[in-house]
Design a protein around this motif. Structure first.
Motif, PDB file in Angstrom:
ATOM      1  N   ASP A   1       0.786  -1.233   0.000  1.00  0.00           N
ATOM      2  CA  ASP A   1       0.000   0.000   0.000  1.00  0.00           C
ATOM      3  C   ASP A   1       0.822   1.288   0.000  1.00  0.00           C
ATOM      4  N   LYS A   2       2.111   1.201  -0.289  1.00  0.00           N
ATOM      5  CA  LYS A   2       2.919   2.416  -0.241  1.00  0.00           C
ATOM      6  C   LYS A   2       3.705   2.638  -1.539  1.00  0.00           C
ATOM      7  N   PRO A   3       3.059   2.590  -2.693  1.00  0.00           N
ATOM      8  CA  PRO A   3       3.814   2.750  -3.936  1.00  0.00           C
ATOM      9  C   PRO A   3       4.459   4.128  -4.093  1.00  0.00           C
ATOM     10  N   HIS A   4       3.860   5.136  -3.463  1.00  0.00           N
ATOM     11  CA  HIS A   4       4.377   6.493  -3.608  1.00  0.00           C
ATOM     12  C   HIS A   4       5.295   6.889  -2.451  1.00  0.00           C
ATOM     13  N   GLU A   5       5.556   5.946  -1.557  1.00  0.00           N
ATOM     14  CA  GLU A   5       6.419   6.225  -0.405  1.00  0.00           C
ATOM     15  C   GLU A   5       7.671   5.340  -0.419  1.00  0.00           C
ATOM     16  N   ARG A   6       8.027   4.830  -1.585  1.00  0.00           N
ATOM     17  CA  ARG A   6       9.150   3.892  -1.665  1.00  0.00           C
ATOM     18  C   ARG A   6      10.456   4.515  -1.190  1.00  0.00           C
ATOM     19  N   GLU A   7      10.725   5.733  -1.623  1.00  0.00           N
ATOM     20  CA  GLU A   7      11.988   6.366  -1.227  1.00  0.00           C
ATOM     21  C   GLU A   7      12.010   6.659   0.269  1.00  0.00           C
ATOM     22  N   THR A   8      10.909   7.152   0.794  1.00  0.00           N
ATOM     23  CA  THR A   8      10.820   7.412   2.231  1.00  0.00           C
ATOM     24  C   THR A   8      11.039   6.136   3.026  1.00  0.00           C
ATOM     25  N   MET A   9      10.396   5.054   2.590  1.00  0.00           N
ATOM     26  CA  MET A   9      10.550   3.776   3.286  1.00  0.00           C
ATOM     27  C   MET A   9      11.979   3.254   3.156  1.00  0.00           C
ATOM     28  N   PHE A  10      12.551   3.355   1.960  1.00  0.00           N
ATOM     29  CA  PHE A  10      13.934   2.912   1.785  1.00  0.00           C
ATOM     30  C   PHE A  10      14.849   3.649   2.757  1.00  0.00           C
ATOM     31  N   LEU A  11      14.699   4.949   2.867  1.00  0.00           N
ATOM     32  CA  LEU A  11      15.550   5.743   3.762  1.00  0.00           C
ATOM     33  C   LEU A  11      15.337   5.343   5.224  1.00  0.00           C
ATOM     34  N   ALA A  12      14.119   4.985   5.594  1.00  0.00           N
ATOM     35  CA  ALA A  12      13.857   4.528   6.964  1.00  0.00           C
ATOM     36  C   ALA A  12      14.578   3.205   7.245  1.00  0.00           C
ATOM     37  N   PHE A  13      14.558   2.301   6.263  1.00  0.00           N
ATOM     38  CA  PHE A  13      15.268   1.025   6.442  1.00  0.00           C
ATOM     39  C   PHE A  13      16.775   1.242   6.521  1.00  0.00           C
ATOM     40  N   GLU A  14      17.286   2.081   5.646  1.00  0.00           N
ATOM     41  CA  GLU A  14      18.723   2.357   5.660  1.00  0.00           C
ATOM     42  C   GLU A  14      19.141   3.017   6.978  1.00  0.00           C
ATOM     43  N   LYS A  15      18.329   3.951   7.448  1.00  0.00           N
ATOM     44  CA  LYS A  15      18.617   4.632   8.708  1.00  0.00           C
ATOM     45  C   LYS A  15      18.675   3.637   9.875  1.00  0.00           C
ATOM     46  N   ALA A  16      17.752   2.688   9.901  1.00  0.00           N
ATOM     47  CA  ALA A  16      17.745   1.687  10.978  1.00  0.00           C
ATOM     48  C   ALA A  16      19.038   0.876  10.979  1.00  0.00           C
ATOM     49  N   LEU A  17      19.492   0.464   9.801  1.00  0.00           N
ATOM     50  CA  LEU A  17      20.737  -0.307   9.720  1.00  0.00           C
ATOM     51  C   LEU A  17      21.927   0.511  10.205  1.00  0.00           C
ATOM     52  N   LYS A  18      21.953   1.761   9.820  1.00  0.00           N
ATOM     53  CA  LYS A  18      23.059   2.635  10.237  1.00  0.00           C
ATOM     54  C   LYS A  18      22.985   2.963  11.725  1.00  0.00           C
ATOM     55  N   THR A  19      21.786   3.274  12.204  1.00  0.00           N
ATOM     56  CA  THR A  19      21.603   3.639  13.617  1.00  0.00           C
ATOM     57  C   THR A  19      22.073   2.519  14.537  1.00  0.00           C
ATOM     58  N   TYR A  20      21.760   1.279  14.184  1.00  0.00           N
ATOM     59  CA  TYR A  20      22.092   0.154  15.050  1.00  0.00           C
ATOM     60  C   TYR A  20      23.355  -0.584  14.600  1.00  0.00           C
ATOM     61  N   ASN A  21      24.083   0.039  13.680  1.00  0.00           N
ATOM     62  CA  ASN A  21      25.383  -0.473  13.237  1.00  0.00           C
ATOM     63  C   ASN A  21      25.309  -1.932  12.773  1.00  0.00           C
TER      64      ASN A  21
END
Length: 188
Positions: free
Chosen positions: A139-159
Motif C-alpha cells: 500500500d505504499k507505492p508512492h512512499e518507496r523512497e521514504t521507506m527505503f531511507l527509513a530502512f537504511e537509517k535503521a541499519l546505520k543507527t544500530y550499526n
C-alpha cells in the motif's frame, strides 16, 4: 513475551533480506536458499496479514507484537534445519521500521530491544530500482523512497552490517551470492 522475541542460539550464518515492500526480497530469499541448498524463513507478516484479509480485518498497532512473535517462531523453527546458512526474508528490525512507519513512530519496547539485540551476519538492503508490483497487501507505492531511507537509517543507527542490492533480480542474486560466499569463506 520477551522469550518469544529472542533468537535461539545457533552456529549457522544468518543473512536477512531487508527493505521496502516490492523490492524482490521474497524472490531473492527463495533463490538464495535454493542456491545454497538450505532453508529460508518466510515473512510472517505476509502470512498473518493475508489471514486477517480473509476475515475482512485491517491490521492495527495491536497486531505488531503477534507478527514479531510469529516471525521469531518461524526463525527459531527453521534455524536447526539450515545447513551452515539461514536466509531470513525479514527480521524484527524490519517489523520495528514498519511499526514506526504505520503507527506514528511507535514501537513496543520489547520489540525494539530484540530488534537490536538479535544477531545476523549480514543484511541485504534491497533498493527501489525495480518496478513496484501491486497486490492486496502492498500500500505504499508512492512512499518507496521514504521507506527505503527509513530502512537504511535503521541499519546505520544500530550499526548492522549490510550491503545495498541494486539492479535487476539477476544482478541482485549474483551480488548476494558473492557476499555470502565471502561470509562462508571467512567462517571456515
Amino acid at each position: 513475551m520477551e522469550k518469544n522475541l529472542r533468537q535461539h542460539p545457533s552456529n549457522c550464518l544468518k543473512v536477512v533480506l531487508f527493505g521496502p515492500e516490492s523490492t524482490g526480497k521474497s524472490t531473492l530469499a527463495r533463490q538464495l536458499a535454493e542456491h545454497y541448498n538450505t532453508v529460508f524463513v518466510p515473512e510472517y507478516s505476509r502470512i498473518y496479514a493475508e489471514e486477517q484479509l480473509l476475515h475482512n480485518k485491517l491490521l492495527t498497532e495491536n497486531d505488531v507484537l503477534p507478527i514479531a512473535e510469529g516471525q521469531m517462531r518461524l526463525e527459531n523453527y527453521f534455524t536447526p534445519k539450515a545447513n551452515i546458512l539461514l536466509i531470513c526474508d525479514t527480521d524484527l528490525l524490519e517489523t520495528k521500521v514498519y511499526s514506526e512507519a504505520y503507527y506514528g513512530g511507535v514501537c513496543d519496547p520489547d520489540l525494539e530491544k530484540y530488534a537490536i539485540e538479535n544477531i545476523y551476519d549480514l543484511y541485504f538492503l534491497t533498493y527501489i530500482d525495480i518496478p513496484w508490483e501491486a497486490d492486496a497487501l502492498r500500500d505504499k507505492p508512492h512512499e518507496r523512497e521514504t521507506m527505503f531511507l527509513a530502512f537504511e537509517k535503521a541499519l546505520k543507527t544500530y550499526n548492522k552490517p549490510y550491503v545495498l542490492l541494486k539492479g535487476n533480480m539477476e544482478e541482485r542474486l549474483t551480488s548476494a551470492i558473492d557476499q555470502i560466499d565471502e561470509l562462508i569463506k571467512n567462517k571456515t
